[in-house]
Design a protein around this motif. Sequence first.
Motif, PDB file in Angstrom:
ATOM      1  N   UNK A 153       0.793  -1.225   0.000  1.00  0.00           N
ATOM      2  CA  UNK A 153       0.000   0.000   0.000  1.00  0.00           C
ATOM      3  C   UNK A 153       0.821   1.269   0.000  1.00  0.00           C
ATOM      4  N   UNK A 154       0.409   2.223   0.837  1.00  0.00           N
ATOM      5  CA  UNK A 154       0.977   3.562   0.798  1.00  0.00           C
ATOM      6  C   UNK A 154       1.120   4.135   2.207  1.00  0.00           C
ATOM      7  N   UNK A 155       1.838   5.242   2.275  1.00  0.00           N
ATOM      8  CA  UNK A 155       1.808   6.146   3.422  1.00  0.00           C
ATOM      9  C   UNK A 155       1.058   7.395   2.978  1.00  0.00           C
ATOM     10  N   UNK A 156       0.490   8.123   3.933  1.00  0.00           N
ATOM     11  CA  UNK A 156      -0.317   9.300   3.605  1.00  0.00           C
ATOM     12  C   UNK A 156       0.310  10.568   4.177  1.00  0.00           C
ATOM     13  N   UNK A 157       0.265  11.639   3.382  1.00  0.00           N
ATOM     14  CA  UNK A 157       0.602  12.981   3.834  1.00  0.00           C
ATOM     15  C   UNK A 157      -0.637  13.832   3.592  1.00  0.00           C
ATOM     16  N   UNK A 158      -1.229  14.324   4.672  1.00  0.00           N
ATOM     17  CA  UNK A 158      -2.524  15.006   4.604  1.00  0.00           C
ATOM     18  C   UNK A 158      -2.356  16.456   5.028  1.00  0.00           C
ATOM     19  N   UNK A 163      -0.377  19.679   8.727  1.00  0.00           N
ATOM     20  CA  UNK A 163       0.169  18.605   7.900  1.00  0.00           C
ATOM     21  C   UNK A 163       0.351  17.375   8.785  1.00  0.00           C
ATOM     22  N   UNK A 164      -0.280  16.270   8.385  1.00  0.00           N
ATOM     23  CA  UNK A 164      -0.250  15.031   9.158  1.00  0.00           C
ATOM     24  C   UNK A 164       0.277  13.913   8.272  1.00  0.00           C
ATOM     25  N   UNK A 165       1.230  13.156   8.807  1.00  0.00           N
ATOM     26  CA  UNK A 165       1.816  12.029   8.079  1.00  0.00           C
ATOM     27  C   UNK A 165       1.492  10.733   8.801  1.00  0.00           C
ATOM     28  N   UNK A 166       1.007   9.739   8.054  1.00  0.00           N
ATOM     29  CA  UNK A 166       0.815   8.394   8.602  1.00  0.00           C
ATOM     30  C   UNK A 166       1.594   7.420   7.726  1.00  0.00           C
TER      31      UNK A 166
END
Length: 248
Positions: A127-132, A138-141
């Motif tokens: 899958x992926x990591x998210x940068x929102x 700014x939130x990174x998961x």
Amino acid sequence: MEVIYLYHSGFAVALHDFLLVFDYVGDQGKGSGSFPSRLLENRRLVFFASHRHPDHFQISSLGWAYSQREDTVFFVGNDIKLNEKYLERKGIPTGLLRRFHRMAGGAVYENPKEGLKVEALRSNDQGVAFLVRVEGRCIYHGGDLNFWYWEGEPKEWNDRMERDYKAQIDKIAGQFVDVAFLPLDPRLGAGYGYGMDYFLQKVDVGMVFPMHMWEDYGAAKRYGQTEIGKRFAGKIAEVSEENREFIV
């Protein structure tokens, strides 16, 4: 901004108008029975699932999110593939597919009207990591994007994990991230902190929340005693129990 650690790699982030929920596994997780329902009041729900591994994604969680608000927006890793027939068999309303976004690494979703931007980094696992980016935050998961160094694996494999992880983190190097959720997996032995080490040194981050610790919450304390952990003392949240709430 309020951050709630749910379970394993699951977190909720409550902003003024939005509630972001990452890798929430519903009733599969021990901390799922007391999701703070007050967070859902007067907030737009945005649901994220980084990839299909069962410790990060359960189909029932999609149904939960849609049952809370029918205008919920879903962002999932591109390895999660759903269709109407499958959802019907699982008793999940198919209407959620109209608000469903599958994202591969490098994909960007942006809705200026809502003030929401989601970028995906390619995971070196699934899958992926998210940068929102939303409401000026700014939130990174990280999902399962990590510097996976497994003792006993061939050197070539570990080298590739390192190379692929660093290549993705380098894409956001120097950027400011208010909150980052990062794997700190004690199963990796001596290499458990390699991914967090690199992220902290490359990304300007306000607060880091360790995750993927398999309930070994002592891993976060041990990391705090490392050279780099000490250097970034005060930026590493004490994730020590399910449903713990933090103000950032």
